[in-house]
Design a protein around this motif. Structure first.
Motif, PDB file in Angstrom:
ATOM      1  N   ASN A  45       0.843  -1.159  -0.232  1.00  0.00           N
ATOM      2  CA  ASN A  45       0.035  -0.014   0.061  1.00  0.00           C
ATOM      3  C   ASN A  45       0.836   1.244  -0.055  1.00  0.00           C
ATOM      4  O   ASN A  45       0.615   2.235   0.770  1.00  0.00           O
ATOM      5  CB  ASN A  45      -1.022   0.124   1.230  1.00  0.00           C
ATOM      6  N   LEU A  46       1.861   1.124  -0.779  1.00  0.00           N
ATOM      7  CA  LEU A  46       2.689   2.415  -1.102  1.00  0.00           C
ATOM      8  C   LEU A  46       2.627   2.880  -2.470  1.00  0.00           C
ATOM      9  O   LEU A  46       2.255   2.131  -3.351  1.00  0.00           O
ATOM     10  CB  LEU A  46       4.291   1.958  -0.750  1.00  0.00           C
ATOM     11  N   SER A  47       3.051   3.836  -2.717  1.00  0.00           N
ATOM     12  CA  SER A  47       3.154   4.449  -4.239  1.00  0.00           C
ATOM     13  C   SER A  47       4.405   4.041  -4.948  1.00  0.00           C
ATOM     14  O   SER A  47       5.478   3.644  -4.144  1.00  0.00           O
ATOM     15  CB  SER A  47       3.195   6.134  -4.255  1.00  0.00           C
ATOM     16  N   ARG A  48       4.263   3.570  -6.233  1.00  0.00           N
ATOM     17  CA  ARG A  48       5.394   3.185  -6.934  1.00  0.00           C
ATOM     18  C   ARG A  48       6.737   4.170  -6.585  1.00  0.00           C
ATOM     19  O   ARG A  48       7.716   3.737  -6.669  1.00  0.00           O
ATOM     20  CB  ARG A  48       5.054   3.094  -8.402  1.00  0.00           C
ATOM     21  N   ALA A  49       6.378   5.623  -6.660  1.00  0.00           N
ATOM     22  CA  ALA A  49       7.349   6.332  -6.491  1.00  0.00           C
ATOM     23  C   ALA A  49       8.128   6.166  -5.112  1.00  0.00           C
ATOM     24  O   ALA A  49       9.494   6.407  -5.069  1.00  0.00           O
ATOM     25  CB  ALA A  49       6.879   7.860  -6.427  1.00  0.00           C
TER      26      ALA A  49
END
Length: 138
Positions: A45-49
């Motif tokens: 549940n993190l951004s790819r960035a």
């Protein structure tokens, strides 16, 4: 389940799972490519960035696999004081295109430098001949 999914599953419920996942993915596949970054990001549940920021920050992680063996040569101040700069040229010549000779900035062997790492093995008190032999053995 894929091998990447297995790695993520092994760590996802631990506190701070991103770095252990990245280390295991790097070890298993030789790199952490964009597809792996996206899958890790989704699972945590993190951004790819956010994942890419971590992967691109640490020198141990690579976006593309490099099949060459790697010798990491400490270039930190303590190893510089113990003469590492005098053996770098011989190491680069021995490595050529066959071995990746990478600078690192502290292997924790400050009192017995110059030091290098090949795989999980660290080598201390290197001189020119010992570094060349290590590279040739890689």
């Amino acid at each position: 389940m894929t091998r990447l999914a297995d790695i993520i599953a092994d760590h996802r419920h631990k506190e701070g799972p991103l770095l252990p996942i990245c280390h295991d993915v790097q070890k298993a596949f030789g790199c952490i490519d964009r597809e792996a970054e996206a899958e890790i990001a989704e699972a945590l549940n993190l951004s790819r960035a956010e994942v890419h920021g971590v992967v691109s920050f640490y020198h141990d992680f690579r976006a593309e696999a490099d099949p060459r063996p790697e010798v990491q040569l400490c270039r930190a101040e303590a190893c510089q004081a113990r003469g590492v700069e005098a053996i770098v040229a011989a190491g680069e010549q021995a490595a050529g295109e066959r071995v990746r000779l990478s600078p690192v900035y502290c292997l924790g062997l400050c009192s017995v430098g110059p030091a290098a790492r090949l795989g999980d093995a660290v080598h201390a008190r290197l001189d020119e001949a010992a570094l060349v032999a290590l590279i040739e053995a890689a």
